[in-house]
Design a protein around this motif. Structure first.
Motif: not given
Length: 148
Positions: A142-146
């Motif tokens: 989720q963090e990597m995909r914003g």
């Protein structure tokens, strides 16, 4: 069962010993990254996927179950039920697959993170990913995909 013939993309050099170790670890622990993201990580088979850029392999590897890799159906399930339960398969269309799971770069980074967690906190039972590890991978995704 599909009669489609799968063709390897691009020529590749023989795997190095560290690459062989990575692939063995992925396969032995049954780590399909999309299955982990979809909360269905305890599937008993993992194949090795070699991401490509253009028509050349990137030199990286990641684990995918037979469904996410080659759209192989599980017993007594049709393609639509498999897609409903497990999400899109790369073999049935890369556009939808990448819209749902993210780019191959993100998925390889998640595979790397999963291996880091395994080397730090493992070993765990074969085919049984600890819930906390799955949660950590999903948060990182989720963090990597914003999204977080």
């Amino acid at each position: 069962r599909s009669n489609r013939q799968w063709k390897m993309v691009g020529k590749s050099k023989p795997a190095t010993s560290s690459e062989k170790e990575r692939m063995a670890l992925i396969k032995e622990q049954a780590w399909c990254v999309p299955c982990i993201l979809n909360h269905t990580p305890d599937r008993p088979v993992t194949t090795i996927h070699h991401p490509v850029s253009g028509s050349k392999r990137t030199g990286q590897t990641m684990g995918l179950c037979p469904w996410h890799h080659q759209a192989q159906l599980a017993s007594h399930k049709d393609r639509f039920e498999m897609q409903r339960i497990f999400g899109p398969s790369l073999a049935l269309g890369s556009k939808e697959y990448h819209e749902v799971w993210g780019s191959e770069e993100i998925l390889v980074k998640l595979q790397d993170y999963l291996i880091e967690l395994y080397l730090e906190f493992g070993p765990w039972r074969q085919y049984h990913l600890p819930k906390t590890v799955g949660r950590e991978v999903r948060v990182r995704w989720q963090e990597m995909r914003g999204l977080r």
